[in-house]
Write a protein that holds these residues in place. Structure first.
Motif, PDB file in Angstrom:
ATOM      1  N   ARG A 103      59.666  50.223  58.961  1.00  0.00           N
ATOM      2  CA  ARG A 103      60.296  48.867  57.818  1.00  0.00           C
ATOM      3  C   ARG A 103      60.306  48.804  56.366  1.00  0.00           C
ATOM      4  O   ARG A 103      61.175  48.521  55.317  1.00  0.00           O
ATOM      5  CB  ARG A 103      60.470  47.613  59.021  1.00  0.00           C
ATOM      6  CG  ARG A 103      60.684  47.058  59.991  1.00  0.00           C
ATOM      7  CD  ARG A 103      60.303  45.719  60.899  1.00  0.00           C
ATOM      8  NE  ARG A 103      59.258  45.966  61.138  1.00  0.00           N
ATOM      9  CZ  ARG A 103      58.520  46.329  62.001  1.00  0.00           C
ATOM     10  NH1 ARG A 103      59.523  46.768  63.056  1.00  0.00           N
ATOM     11  NH2 ARG A 103      57.248  45.790  62.213  1.00  0.00           N
TER      12      ARG A 103
ATOM     13  N   ARG B  26      60.164  51.733  54.850  1.00  0.00           N
ATOM     14  CA  ARG B  26      60.402  52.115  53.929  1.00  0.00           C
ATOM     15  C   ARG B  26      62.190  51.385  53.771  1.00  0.00           C
ATOM     16  O   ARG B  26      62.853  51.989  52.928  1.00  0.00           O
ATOM     17  CB  ARG B  26      60.817  53.756  54.678  1.00  0.00           C
ATOM     18  CG  ARG B  26      59.428  54.705  54.741  1.00  0.00           C
ATOM     19  CD  ARG B  26      60.034  55.943  54.127  1.00  0.00           C
ATOM     20  NE  ARG B  26      59.408  56.524  55.556  1.00  0.00           N
ATOM     21  CZ  ARG B  26      58.632  56.433  56.465  1.00  0.00           C
ATOM     22  NH1 ARG B  26      57.620  56.565  56.434  1.00  0.00           N
ATOM     23  NH2 ARG B  26      58.891  57.247  57.546  1.00  0.00           N
ATOM     24  N   LEU B  27      62.951  50.965  54.383  1.00  0.00           N
ATOM     25  CA  LEU B  27      63.903  50.169  54.200  1.00  0.00           C
ATOM     26  C   LEU B  27      64.145  49.429  53.241  1.00  0.00           C
ATOM     27  O   LEU B  27      64.811  49.555  52.113  1.00  0.00           O
ATOM     28  CB  LEU B  27      64.250  48.796  55.158  1.00  0.00           C
ATOM     29  CG  LEU B  27      65.636  49.942  56.885  1.00  0.00           C
ATOM     30  CD1 LEU B  27      64.463  50.585  57.161  1.00  0.00           C
ATOM     31  CD2 LEU B  27      65.637  49.001  57.500  1.00  0.00           C
ATOM     32  N   ALA B  28      62.463  47.967  52.881  1.00  0.00           N
ATOM     33  CA  ALA B  28      62.117  47.534  52.248  1.00  0.00           C
ATOM     34  C   ALA B  28      62.414  48.487  50.700  1.00  0.00           C
ATOM     35  O   ALA B  28      62.747  48.064  49.149  1.00  0.00           O
ATOM     36  CB  ALA B  28      61.322  47.331  52.328  1.00  0.00           C
ATOM     37  N   GLU B  29      61.451  50.037  50.673  1.00  0.00           N
ATOM     38  CA  GLU B  29      61.923  50.164  49.742  1.00  0.00           C
ATOM     39  C   GLU B  29      63.069  50.570  49.048  1.00  0.00           C
ATOM     40  O   GLU B  29      63.171  51.708  47.888  1.00  0.00           O
ATOM     41  CB  GLU B  29      60.551  51.696  49.758  1.00  0.00           C
ATOM     42  CG  GLU B  29      59.074  51.062  50.089  1.00  0.00           C
ATOM     43  CD  GLU B  29      58.475  52.921  50.629  1.00  0.00           C
ATOM     44  OE1 GLU B  29      59.821  54.137  50.483  1.00  0.00           O
ATOM     45  OE2 GLU B  29      57.591  53.011  50.985  1.00  0.00           O
ATOM     46  N   HIS B  30      64.004  50.966  49.893  1.00  0.00           N
ATOM     47  CA  HIS B  30      65.240  51.238  50.133  1.00  0.00           C
ATOM     48  C   HIS B  30      66.540  50.280  49.044  1.00  0.00           C
ATOM     49  O   HIS B  30      67.881  50.205  49.095  1.00  0.00           O
ATOM     50  CB  HIS B  30      65.152  52.247  50.486  1.00  0.00           C
ATOM     51  CG  HIS B  30      64.503  53.430  50.083  1.00  0.00           C
ATOM     52  ND1 HIS B  30      65.111  54.388  48.967  1.00  0.00           N
ATOM     53  CD2 HIS B  30      64.065  53.812  50.873  1.00  0.00           C
ATOM     54  CE1 HIS B  30      64.772  55.951  49.935  1.00  0.00           C
ATOM     55  NE2 HIS B  30      63.721  55.733  50.521  1.00  0.00           N
ATOM     56  N   GLU B  31      65.432  48.625  49.458  1.00  0.00           N
ATOM     57  CA  GLU B  31      65.784  47.458  49.500  1.00  0.00           C
ATOM     58  C   GLU B  31      67.176  47.579  50.167  1.00  0.00           C
ATOM     59  O   GLU B  31      68.637  47.027  50.025  1.00  0.00           O
ATOM     60  CB  GLU B  31      67.004  47.406  48.165  1.00  0.00           C
ATOM     61  CG  GLU B  31      65.729  47.065  46.829  1.00  0.00           C
ATOM     62  CD  GLU B  31      66.034  46.489  45.578  1.00  0.00           C
ATOM     63  OE1 GLU B  31      67.509  47.004  45.574  1.00  0.00           O
ATOM     64  OE2 GLU B  31      65.402  45.950  45.644  1.00  0.00           O
ATOM     65  N   VAL B  32      67.526  48.453  51.388  1.00  0.00           N
ATOM     66  CA  VAL B  32      68.085  48.708  52.449  1.00  0.00           C
ATOM     67  C   VAL B  32      67.814  47.454  54.234  1.00  0.00           C
ATOM     68  O   VAL B  32      66.435  47.511  54.374  1.00  0.00           O
ATOM     69  CB  VAL B  32      68.510  49.841  53.507  1.00  0.00           C
ATOM     70  CG1 VAL B  32      68.975  49.895  54.666  1.00  0.00           C
ATOM     71  CG2 VAL B  32      68.583  51.087  52.211  1.00  0.00           C
ATOM     72  N   THR B  33      68.659  46.587  54.540  1.00  0.00           N
ATOM     73  CA  THR B  33      68.359  46.170  55.572  1.00  0.00           C
ATOM     74  C   THR B  33      68.851  46.830  56.711  1.00  0.00           C
ATOM     75  O   THR B  33      69.446  47.317  57.077  1.00  0.00           O
ATOM     76  CB  THR B  33      68.676  44.279  55.781  1.00  0.00           C
ATOM     77  OG1 THR B  33      70.619  45.088  55.704  1.00  0.00           O
ATOM     78  CG2 THR B  33      69.269  44.286  53.584  1.00  0.00           C
TER      79      THR B  33
ATOM     80  N   ASP C  50      72.306  46.525  57.665  1.00  0.00           N
ATOM     81  CA  ASP C  50      73.189  47.153  56.429  1.00  0.00           C
ATOM     82  C   ASP C  50      73.296  48.870  57.431  1.00  0.00           C
ATOM     83  O   ASP C  50      74.389  49.295  58.064  1.00  0.00           O
ATOM     84  CB  ASP C  50      72.123  48.288  55.114  1.00  0.00           C
ATOM     85  CG  ASP C  50      72.313  46.699  54.226  1.00  0.00           C
ATOM     86  OD1 ASP C  50      73.255  46.331  54.248  1.00  0.00           O
ATOM     87  OD2 ASP C  50      71.440  47.179  53.642  1.00  0.00           O
TER      88      ASP C  50
ATOM     89  N   THR D  43      76.899  52.446  51.943  1.00  0.00           N
ATOM     90  CA  THR D  43      75.541  52.374  50.456  1.00  0.00           C
ATOM     91  C   THR D  43      75.415  53.524  50.026  1.00  0.00           C
ATOM     92  O   THR D  43      74.073  54.367  50.337  1.00  0.00           O
ATOM     93  CB  THR D  43      75.346  51.089  50.200  1.00  0.00           C
ATOM     94  OG1 THR D  43      74.265  50.824  50.737  1.00  0.00           O
ATOM     95  CG2 THR D  43      76.410  50.010  51.233  1.00  0.00           C
TER      96      THR D  43
ATOM     97  N   ALA E 147      72.336  52.542  48.326  1.00  0.00           N
ATOM     98  CA  ALA E 147      70.809  52.508  49.128  1.00  0.00           C
ATOM     99  C   ALA E 147      70.531  53.037  50.673  1.00  0.00           C
ATOM    100  O   ALA E 147      69.351  53.628  50.992  1.00  0.00           O
ATOM    101  CB  ALA E 147      71.009  51.190  49.227  1.00  0.00           C
TER     102      ALA E 147
END
Length: 312
Positions: free
Chosen positions: A200, A202-209, A212, A219, A221
């Motif tokens: 999780r 790494r999702l935050a690092e890329h601003e991906v939820t 998504d 997208t 991201a």
């Protein structure tokens, strides 16, 4: 390819009950994972095949129990299985022919029991209650607790007496790469089952939820996240260089094939990009057949060369 009876003979497995136990274990592998079984039968030294088939059947059994039912059912199933396995290893007997075959394999090959107990413990703590990874450190803990011992209860049987420290470390690197590739290739199916196997953080690092990914949003991201994960997998795969030298000669063609197919699947993931969120990325049909045929040809040439050398 030698007959199954011949492989049992070469492994020194005698007695109708025990031979039937190994046959039962092999048939279970054929039903669940025909491709790995075919690779073993075609490429491995025949005397190793019964041991490895029993190991793969055992690994699959534990995986199945750890992934079936509610968390409570999984825990109860694993507790009961651990008791049955412990009794089988201690007495060499069990009502389950698969466990009889595996207990005989562990005893004959002298695989340290710590790998079996670590795998069973990890199945309960890391797999049955799996709720994703918060960080890379969580992923590494999962490997140490479950994936690594899970590989060694199978591949560790190639070594009489079990793997030494260097061999075990080599398989730790191999399972790191294999798990990363597997998680990416099965991303769509895992998300559909409620499993998110990318940390999780790494999702935050890329601003991906998570939404998504679950909704397969293509997208920039999301594409950047998946590309970064593929690069990590590629780096881990490169770190497995040298595993062939740590494998027993009789298993090297199988290991080479596994590594080649893993690289092929990762390339397919890289090409798929965000499409990997819509459907799992398999091997396809042509690549595995081509890889197996090439490996089989190479093994046949090696056998001829060894025979010629003996004649001289």
């Amino acid at each position: 390819m030698p007959t199954w009876r011949s492989t049992l003979d070469r492994a020194g497995i005698s007695g109708s009950r025990l031979r039937n136990d190994y046959t039962h274990a092999a048939r279970r592998v054929v039903r669940r994972e025909p491709a790995p079984y075919l690779a073993l039968r075609l490429l491995a030294e025949p005397s190793l095949v019964p041991w490895l088939a029993a190991g793969l059947a055992f690994m699959n059994l534990v995986d199945d129990v750890a992934e079936t039912g509610t968390p409570q059912q999984r825990n109860a199933g694993l507790t009961a299985l651990a008791e049955r396995v412990g009794a089988a290893l201690e007495t060499g007997d069990s009502p389950d022919p698969l466990l009889r075959a595996y207990a005989h394999t562990v005893s004959t090959r002298a695989l340290p029991a710590q790998w079996v107990s670590r795998f069973l413990d990890g199945a309960a703590t890391a797999e049955a209650a799996f709720d994703g990874f918060g960080t890379e450190e969580d992923f590494q803990t999962y490997l140490d607790d479950y994936a690594w011992p899970g590989v060694l209860v199978f591949t560790g049987l190639q070594y009489q007496g079990g793997p030494d420290a260097e061999q075990a470390a080599g398989w730790r690197r191999f399972v790191d790469a294999a798990q990363r590739v597997d998680f990416l290739a099965d991303l769509a199916g895992d998300l559909a089952d409620g499993r998110l196997c990318i940390p999780r953080a790494r999702l935050a690092e890329h601003e991906v939820t998570r939404a998504d990914l679950e909704q397969a949003r293509d997208t920039p991201a999301v594409r950047a996240l998946l590309a970064a994960e593929a690069r990590r997998a590629r780096t881990a795969l490169e770190a497995t260089d040298g595993i062939l030298g740590l494998a027993e000669p009789g298993l090297r063609p199988v290991v080479a094939t596994m590594a080649e197919l893993m690289a092929h699947q990762l390339t397919a993931v890289e090409r798929a990009g965000a499409a990997a969120l819509r459907r799992d990325v398999g091997y396809g049909l042509v690549a595995p057949l081509r890889t197996l045929a090439r490996a089989r040809t190479g093994r046949s040439r090696q056998a001829v060369a060894r025979a010629s050398s003996k004649d001289r």
